[in-house]
Write a protein that holds these residues in place. Structure first.
Motif, PDB file in Angstrom:
ATOM      1  N   SER A 101       0.835  -1.197   0.000  1.00 24.95           N
ATOM      2  CA  SER A 101       0.000   0.000   0.000  1.00 24.95           C
ATOM      3  C   SER A 101       0.873   1.250   0.000  1.00 24.95           C
ATOM      4  O   SER A 101       2.085   1.201   0.240  1.00 24.95           O
ATOM      5  CB  SER A 101      -0.882   0.001   1.246  1.00 24.95           C
ATOM      6  N   GLU A 139      -5.899  -1.017  -9.469  1.00 27.58           N
ATOM      7  CA  GLU A 139      -5.900  -0.671  -8.043  1.00 27.58           C
ATOM      8  C   GLU A 139      -4.748   0.254  -7.661  1.00 27.58           C
ATOM      9  O   GLU A 139      -4.872   1.042  -6.717  1.00 27.58           O
ATOM     10  CB  GLU A 139      -5.868  -1.941  -7.191  1.00 27.58           C
ATOM     11  N   ILE A 155      -5.409   3.944  -7.060  1.00 25.47           N
ATOM     12  CA  ILE A 155      -6.078   4.453  -5.862  1.00 25.47           C
ATOM     13  C   ILE A 155      -5.125   5.318  -5.050  1.00 25.47           C
ATOM     14  O   ILE A 155      -5.481   6.428  -4.638  1.00 25.47           O
ATOM     15  CB  ILE A 155      -6.602   3.285  -4.997  1.00 25.47           C
ATOM     16  N   ALA A 156      -3.898   4.827  -4.819  1.00 26.54           N
ATOM     17  CA  ALA A 156      -2.965   5.565  -3.963  1.00 26.54           C
ATOM     18  C   ALA A 156      -1.497   5.267  -4.240  1.00 26.54           C
ATOM     19  O   ALA A 156      -0.656   6.142  -4.094  1.00 26.54           O
ATOM     20  CB  ALA A 156      -3.267   5.277  -2.488  1.00 26.54           C
ATOM     21  N   THR A 175      -2.077  -4.197  -0.828  1.00 25.75           N
ATOM     22  CA  THR A 175      -2.523  -3.142  -1.724  1.00 25.75           C
ATOM     23  C   THR A 175      -3.931  -2.659  -1.395  1.00 25.75           C
ATOM     24  O   THR A 175      -4.762  -3.414  -0.887  1.00 25.75           O
ATOM     25  CB  THR A 175      -2.484  -3.642  -3.176  1.00 25.75           C
ATOM     26  N   GLU A 176      -4.196  -1.407  -1.732  1.00 26.75           N
ATOM     27  CA  GLU A 176      -5.543  -0.863  -1.593  1.00 26.75           C
ATOM     28  C   GLU A 176      -6.483  -1.575  -2.563  1.00 26.75           C
ATOM     29  O   GLU A 176      -6.051  -2.085  -3.598  1.00 26.75           O
ATOM     30  CB  GLU A 176      -5.547   0.643  -1.877  1.00 26.75           C
ATOM     31  N   ARG A 177      -7.775  -1.545  -2.237  1.00 24.50           N
ATOM     32  CA  ARG A 177      -8.771  -2.193  -3.073  1.00 24.50           C
ATOM     33  C   ARG A 177      -9.912  -1.224  -3.364  1.00 24.50           C
ATOM     34  O   ARG A 177     -10.251  -0.367  -2.535  1.00 24.50           O
ATOM     35  CB  ARG A 177      -9.327  -3.451  -2.393  1.00 24.50           C
TER      36      ARG A 177
END
Length: 332
Positions: free
Chosen positions: A155, A181, A184-185, A326-328
């Motif tokens: 992440s 994904e 996202i960030a 990881t972000e989702r």
């Protein structure tokens, strides 16, 4: 677009080679002769980034690269990964410093080299603070065993924590038309820190290279058998995405796979895809994507075609998802 991209201080061809499929992942390993032909063919066609891991074939992949490519070591950038390996016949995630030091020595021996140019923590072992694992990799860099540090499937927050200990040269994560994904960030954090984004499975595990003839006939050892997007019901829905992709590829004078790779290359000079293959014809096709030009309208149309709510199924099942950081996207 530039003819090279910068990764950990190296100038590399914009498309690298992910070597996993030579040993495992999508069925039986390639024969030694086929693997050698593919690796030397890649080198002769200008590939300058070769990506492997201790996990791939449980050392088999690193051994192939060592045997075939060691005589040509000055011609390419070598990336490998630690933190997942086999012990007592079982796959294990272990990010303890002593384990990372030991597995680095094992990788150096298999790769027949004195130094690994880019060494990733393949997965964050969540029982070990990321600062401790990265600290061990920093020790390896100071000792001259590795040149740069990377992380995989982390992440944005974990990346920043790691980078505070030692600069992180690259994050490797899945990134493609149907797996965004990182947007996202993580991609933003990479750009904030000057970290490259190395995109694995940039062809959606062959889906974006015009699909698979019959997912029901995948080999028993094929990873896609356990992935939600390749389950029969979800896959049948996803097939509807291919005809518009084919149409756009025809309009651009390229193949669907080349169009998908070109879209990724246009996301930024800091994005480096590493498609894998066992066939020279597929390798040549993939490398040809570097010459495909897409205007903003085409890029936006592709993004709309593969919008998250149009893709059926998550990229990982629950057990594998639990291993990544990881972000989702929110569940649709």
């Amino acid at each position: 677009m530039k003819t090279t991209r910068t990764l950990a201080g190296f100038d590399v061809f914009p498309i690298g080679l992910g070597c996993m499929s030579l040993s495992h992942g999508y069925g039986p390993a390639a024969s030694p002769d086929a693997a050698e032909a593919l690796l030397l063919g890649a080198l002769d066609r200008g590939v300058t980034l070769f990506d492997t891991a201790a996990l791939y074939g449980f050392g088999h992949n690193e051994e192939i690269l060592g045997r075939v490519l060691a005589p040509h070591r000055s011609r390419f950038m070598l990336a490998s990964k630690c933190g997942i390996f086999r012990e007592d016949g079982r796959r294990r995630i272990d990010g303890r410093p002593e384990t990372l030091r030991r597995t680095c020595e094992d990788s150096l021996r298999r790769l027949r080299t004195d130094v690994i140019d880019l060494y990733y923590l393949h997965r964050w072992d969540k029982s070990v603070p990321i600062e401790d694992s990265v600290g061990a990799l920093a020790d390896l860099a100071r000792a001259g065993k590795i040149r740069a540090i990377g992380l995989s499937e982390v992440s944005a927050d974990t990346l920043r924590r790691a980078h505070a200990v030692h600069p992180v040269a690259a994050v490797q994560s899945e990134y493609s038309l149907w797996s965004c994904e990182v947007e996202i960030a993580v991609l933003g954090a990479c750009r904030e820190l000057g970290t490259a984004l190395v995109a694995f499975s940039p062809l959606g595990r062959a889906f974006l290279a015009d699909g698979l003839p019959d997912v029901a006939r995948l080999h028993d050892t094929d990873l896609r058998r356990r992935m939600p997007r390749f389950q029969p019901e979800a896959y049948a829905r996803n097939l509807a995405l291919l005809e518009p992709l084919r149409r756009m590829a025809r309009d651009h004078g390229c193949t669907p796979g080349q169009l998908a790779l070109a879209w990724l290359l246009h996301q930024g000079e800091d994005v480096i895809p590493i498609p894998g293959t066992t066939r020279l014809a597929h390798l040549e096709e993939n490398l040809g994507a570097a010459g495909v030009r897409l205007d903003a309208e085409a890029r936006d149309e592709l993004a709309r075609l593969f919008a998250r709510d149009r893709v059926a199924g998550e990229r990982y099942g629950p057990a594998t998802q639990a291993e990544v950081d990881t972000e989702r996207f929110p569940a649709s």
